[in-house]
Design a protein around this motif. Structure first.
Motif, mmCIF file in Angstrom:
data_model
loop_
_atom_site.group_PDB
_atom_site.id
_atom_site.type_symbol
_atom_site.label_atom_id
_atom_site.label_comp_id
_atom_site.label_asym_id
_atom_site.label_seq_id
_atom_site.Cartn_x
_atom_site.Cartn_y
_atom_site.Cartn_z
ATOM 1 N N THR A 148 -3.709 2.566 6.551
ATOM 2 C CA THR A 148 -2.291 2.818 6.278
ATOM 3 C C THR A 148 -1.825 4.093 6.974
ATOM 4 O O THR A 148 -2.644 4.961 7.297
ATOM 5 C CB THR A 148 -2.046 2.997 4.763
ATOM 6 O OG1 THR A 148 -3.011 3.916 4.277
ATOM 7 C CG2 THR A 148 -2.143 1.683 4.023
ATOM 8 N N PRO A 149 -0.522 4.195 7.209
ATOM 9 C CA PRO A 149 0.021 5.381 7.888
ATOM 10 C C PRO A 149 -0.300 6.688 7.169
ATOM 11 O O PRO A 149 -0.582 7.690 7.819
ATOM 12 C CB PRO A 149 1.524 5.134 7.889
ATOM 13 C CG PRO A 149 1.684 3.669 7.728
ATOM 14 C CD PRO A 149 0.510 3.192 6.966
ATOM 15 N N HIS A 175 0.841 -1.190 0.000
ATOM 16 C CA HIS A 175 0.000 0.000 0.000
ATOM 17 C C HIS A 175 0.869 1.228 0.000
ATOM 18 O O HIS A 175 1.157 1.810 1.030
ATOM 19 C CB HIS A 175 -0.950 -0.042 1.182
ATOM 20 C CG HIS A 175 -1.775 -1.272 1.132
ATOM 21 N ND1 HIS A 175 -2.756 -1.445 0.196
ATOM 22 C CD2 HIS A 175 -1.719 -2.412 1.832
ATOM 23 C CE1 HIS A 175 -3.295 -2.631 0.342
ATOM 24 N NE2 HIS A 175 -2.676 -3.245 1.324
ATOM 25 N N LEU A 176 1.318 1.592 -1.181
ATOM 26 C CA LEU A 176 2.222 2.711 -1.308
ATOM 27 C C LEU A 176 1.422 3.958 -1.627
ATOM 28 O O LEU A 176 0.378 3.896 -2.249
ATOM 29 C CB LEU A 176 3.208 2.433 -2.445
ATOM 30 C CG LEU A 176 4.014 1.151 -2.283
ATOM 31 C CD1 LEU A 176 4.807 0.872 -3.540
ATOM 32 C CD2 LEU A 176 4.942 1.276 -1.091
ATOM 33 N N PRO A 177 1.929 5.114 -1.209
ATOM 34 C CA PRO A 177 1.258 6.356 -1.594
ATOM 35 C C PRO A 177 1.406 6.577 -3.085
ATOM 36 O O PRO A 177 2.285 5.994 -3.715
ATOM 37 C CB PRO A 177 2.015 7.421 -0.797
ATOM 38 C CG PRO A 177 3.313 6.801 -0.459
ATOM 39 C CD PRO A 177 3.072 5.340 -0.358
ATOM 40 N N PRO A 178 0.536 7.417 -3.686
ATOM 41 C CA PRO A 178 0.616 7.641 -5.121
ATOM 42 C C PRO A 178 1.980 8.197 -5.507
ATOM 43 O O PRO A 178 2.574 8.961 -4.765
ATOM 44 C CB PRO A 178 -0.492 8.666 -5.382
ATOM 45 C CG PRO A 178 -1.085 9.007 -4.076
ATOM 46 C CD PRO A 178 -0.513 8.162 -3.028
ATOM 47 N N GLY A 179 2.470 7.806 -6.650
ATOM 48 C CA GLY A 179 3.757 8.321 -7.104
ATOM 49 C C GLY A 179 4.881 7.371 -6.803
ATOM 50 O O GLY A 179 5.873 7.314 -7.526
ATOM 51 N N ALA A 180 4.725 6.570 -5.755
ATOM 52 C CA ALA A 180 5.807 5.673 -5.369
ATOM 53 C C ALA A 180 5.698 4.350 -6.120
ATOM 54 O O ALA A 180 6.509 3.466 -5.948
ATOM 55 C CB ALA A 180 5.757 5.416 -3.879
ATOM 56 N N VAL A 201 -4.602 13.046 10.940
ATOM 57 C CA VAL A 201 -3.951 13.847 11.978
ATOM 58 C C VAL A 201 -3.827 15.295 11.523
ATOM 59 O O VAL A 201 -3.983 16.231 12.297
ATOM 60 C CB VAL A 201 -2.561 13.263 12.323
ATOM 61 C CG1 VAL A 201 -1.800 14.202 13.222
ATOM 62 C CG2 VAL A 201 -2.717 11.901 12.963
ATOM 63 N N LEU A 202 -3.594 15.476 10.208
ATOM 64 C CA LEU A 202 -3.466 16.825 9.666
ATOM 65 C C LEU A 202 -4.798 17.571 9.671
ATOM 66 O O LEU A 202 -4.852 18.757 9.356
ATOM 67 C CB LEU A 202 -2.925 16.777 8.237
ATOM 68 C CG LEU A 202 -1.434 16.484 8.114
ATOM 69 C CD1 LEU A 202 -1.067 16.268 6.658
ATOM 70 C CD2 LEU A 202 -0.624 17.614 8.713
ATOM 71 N N GLY A 203 -5.870 16.865 9.976
ATOM 72 C CA GLY A 203 -7.155 17.521 10.105
ATOM 73 C C GLY A 203 -7.943 17.633 8.816
ATOM 74 O O GLY A 203 -8.865 18.434 8.718
ATOM 75 N N ARG A 210 -9.411 11.722 -1.911
ATOM 76 C CA ARG A 210 -8.041 11.990 -2.322
ATOM 77 C C ARG A 210 -7.104 10.837 -1.998
ATOM 78 O O ARG A 210 -6.098 10.644 -2.671
ATOM 79 C CB ARG A 210 -7.522 13.265 -1.632
ATOM 80 C CG ARG A 210 -8.175 14.530 -2.131
ATOM 81 C CD ARG A 210 -7.647 14.906 -3.506
ATOM 82 N NE ARG A 210 -6.222 15.144 -3.500
ATOM 83 C CZ ARG A 210 -5.670 16.318 -3.257
ATOM 84 N NH1 ARG A 210 -6.433 17.358 -2.985
ATOM 85 N NH2 ARG A 210 -4.358 16.457 -3.284
ATOM 86 N N HIS A 211 -7.384 10.086 -0.939
ATOM 87 C CA HIS A 211 -6.428 9.074 -0.503
ATOM 88 C C HIS A 211 -6.949 7.651 -0.610
ATOM 89 O O HIS A 211 -6.339 6.802 -1.248
ATOM 90 C CB HIS A 211 -5.981 9.347 0.939
ATOM 91 C CG HIS A 211 -5.285 10.650 1.086
ATOM 92 N ND1 HIS A 211 -4.009 10.854 0.645
ATOM 93 C CD2 HIS A 211 -5.709 11.828 1.604
ATOM 94 C CE1 HIS A 211 -3.659 12.113 0.895
ATOM 95 N NE2 HIS A 211 -4.667 12.727 1.469
ATOM 96 N N VAL A 212 -8.100 7.408 0.020
ATOM 97 C CA VAL A 212 -8.571 6.020 0.100
ATOM 98 C C VAL A 212 -8.993 5.498 -1.277
ATOM 99 O O VAL A 212 -8.476 4.488 -1.744
ATOM 100 C CB VAL A 212 -9.729 5.882 1.112
ATOM 101 C CG1 VAL A 212 -10.216 4.443 1.139
ATOM 102 C CG2 VAL A 212 -9.264 6.306 2.495
#
Lengths: 318, 298
Positions: free
Chosen positions: B188-189, B16-21, B196-198, B207-209
């Protein structure tokens, strides 16, 4: 309480949970078949009477409505349906002119024979392929794994026709259709077993390769045990176990395949009856067969789950 | 992977890598290997057959020739002729359009249903998750072929019915994988960091999931098309698909069933094309999967 009896309680609770889950799924499956009768276009009475194609008379429709309690509210109908199921009454098949349970009883035997025979055959083929080709040099093992991938992707109808063409029409080793005992069973079960063997083989191969690298294998070899001895005594056991969990799933795929194979070989069985039910829009027969197969499938999966606990001593510690 | 009821691909191995990686390492080797190349070539021919079948076959797939019935494969009739003297090669070429459409449409139906259930379970409340998971358990009690047959029994035979039936048969598998995928990404972290960033829940989901959970769907979809084509052809083989005169692969199988003992080419050749299509899409799917996972295996 000692830790030992505590563990026994845990295990008992786990077993009870699994059985409860299976019972829930069976109830759910019964509900799905009930809903399918009421969600289909046309009235449920028409469906019970064999569909529009059967041209049921007004009197027949009225009889069916009374017989199945279709003039009651949906909730009452549902309870009546469940009540009939509990008593083993699956309704009457208009196309077969018999009670659905009778039709199923007459056809379940040949299908069981076919699927079990195929399951055993698939295991034999898969294990043979692993034992013979794993770690026998690059060529042998690529032939083995290549064959497994290829056979796993063959649709049953295609393989069945190929076998019919070669073994029945050209070489005349087996009869094309019918045949009694072993002869009649050979081609259909081979057709079902080969693709499944490809799937199981891919799993056993991986496990077998891993097992042959374990320290206990090195120890056995150091003790002077022969290659075949190591393979059969130490490799095989570990290779088979993970594949066993697949057997529950395999049964489902075999039943799906049996529908095709029984039609192709004009073989008596549940699959053949099911296809007849679907083509003749005989809903009582269709949902009866579907439900019975679902129950058998759920029970088989439950059995595999419970047996696996017994078969793998490592799980007892957990 | 075309055995009915086959698990399509294990997705739990997905990193589960972030986008771009994702593409790190994927470009290490340019040569994709013989398998994917052959698969690509075969699929390219199929695409031509779908867009301009007349480039590959000059005849008409429906022309009847009573003087040339049931001829075995020869120079004049590459794949032989059927019981009405129609050229099997021409019919196979013209059949690509409908057969592939059925496969694509069935996969789309299966994925759409799977996404609705999987996303609801993965993103919804615990209560929804429980209900959907229980529902899926019940659906898994029916071997897929039986689920499809039940649907055909309810709504009658035909192409539309076939597409939806195959879609429904495959949907529970997709739903379970998508649910697992969403839950894995949710925990994922980097999603935790976003929380956490709100960032708002909506932003995190869109945007993420979703982008990360949906990426493996490319692979699932590609692998699924091959499986769906085989599935649909199996139902057609039983006589529950496209109507006979149409040049559709499954319908050709169904019509040829009566001539098994005299004309093997009517069954084995369209069947072989179906097997090759399924193998080619599977090879392509695995290739994309390896690219996405960023590890090129040997």
């Amino acid at each position: 309480m000692t830790s030992r009896s505590l563990r026994a309680v845990h295990r008992l609770r786990w077993v009870a949970g699994r059985i409860g889950g299976a019972a829930f799924v069976v109830w759910g499956a019964a509900t799905v078949t009930f809903l399918s009768l009421h969600l289909m276009p046309g009235s449920p009475a028409m469906a019970y009477a064999g569909g529009a194609a059967a041209h049921p008379t007004r009197a027949e429709l009225a009889y069916v409505s009374r017989e199945y309690g279709l003039d009651h509210s949906l909730v009452v109908q549902y309870l009546l349906y469940l009540g009939r199921l509990v008593r083993g009454n699956l309704g009457y098949s208009p196309s077969q002119q018999q009670a659905v349970s009778t039709v199923i009883r007459q056809n379940v035997g040949p299908t069981m024979e076919l699927t079990l025979c195929s399951l055993v055959l698939a295991w034999v083929l898969a294990v043979l392929s692993s034992i013979v080709t794993v770690r026998r040099g690059r060529v042998a093992s690529s032939i083995g794994s290549g064959l497994e991938i290829l056979t796993a992707s063959l649709p049953q109808y295609w393989l069945g026709i190929l076998l019919l063409e070669v073994l029945a029409f050209h070489l005349r080793i087996f009869p094309a259709t019918g045949g009694t005992g072993f002869e009649g069973l050979a081609l259909p079960s081979l057709t079902l077993a080969v693709p499944l063997a490809g799937f199981i083989g891919q799993v056993t191969r991986e496990e077998f390769e891993a097992a042959l690298e374990q320290p206990y294998v090195t120890t056995a070899r150091a003790r002077g045990m022969g290659d075949w001895g190591v393979r059969l005594r130490h490799g095989l056991r570990h290779a088979i176990l993970p594949g066993l969990t697949m057997s529950g799933w395999a049964l489902g795929s075999l039943i799906s395949g049996a529908v095709i194979v029984e039609t192709l070989f004009s073989r008596q069985g549940l699959g053949n009856v099911l296809v007849q039910g679907v083509t003749q829009q005989d809903m009582p027969l269709t949902i009866g067969v579907v439900l019975v197969v679902a129950v058998v499938y759920v029970v088989a999966n439950l059995a595999v789950d419970l047996l696996y606990q017994v078969a793998d001593p490592r799980l007892k510690r957990a | 992977m075309t055995l009915l009821d086959a698990p399509i691909t294990p997705l739990d191995e997905q990193p589960h890598l972030p986008p771009g990686a994702v593409h790190v390492g994927a470009r290490r080797r340019r040569w994709p290997g013989v398998g994917p190349l052959l698969a690509g070539l075969f699929l390219a021919i199929l695409v031509v057959a779908v867009i301009r079948p007349s480039l590959l076959a000059h005849g008409n797939p429906l022309t009847v020739d009573q003087a040339a019935t049931l001829l075995p494969p020869s120079i004049h009739h590459l794949f032989g002729t059927d019981q009405n003297g129609r050229d099997v090669y021409t019919r196979v070429v013209y059949g690509a359009r409908e057969s592939l459409s059925i496969g694509l449409a069935a996969t789309a139906v299966g994925l759409a249903l799977g996404m609705i259930l999987g996303l609801a379970a993965g993103l919804g409340s615990k209560w929804i998750d429980t209900v959907v998971s229980r529902f899926l358990e019940v659906m898994f009690a029916f071997p897929s072929m039986l689920l499809a047959l039940l649907f055909v029994a309810m709504f009658g035979a035909g192409v539309t019915s076939l597409i939806i039936a195959v879609g429904i048969g495959t949907a529970p598998g997709y739903a379970r994988m998508i649910r697992g995928q969403v839950i894995a990404v949710r925990d994922t972290p980097y999603v935790e960091a976003a929380r956490v960033l709100g960032h708002s829940r909506k932003r995190i989901v869109f945007r993420h999931v979703l982008p990360n959970a949906m990426r493996p769907l490319v692979v699932l979809g590609t692998l699924g098309v091959g499986q769906a084509i085989v599935w649909a052809s199996a139902l057609s083989f039983l006589g529950l698909g496209a109507a006979p005169p149409a040049p559709e692969w499954g319908a050709m199988l169904a019509a040829g069933r009566d001539y098994i003992s005299v004309a093997w080419w009517l069954e084995l050749i369209p069947g072989a094309v179906i097997v090759l299509t399924s193998l080619a899409t599977t090879a392509l799917g695995r290739h994309i999967q390896r690219g996405i996972e960023g590890r090129i295996s040997t």
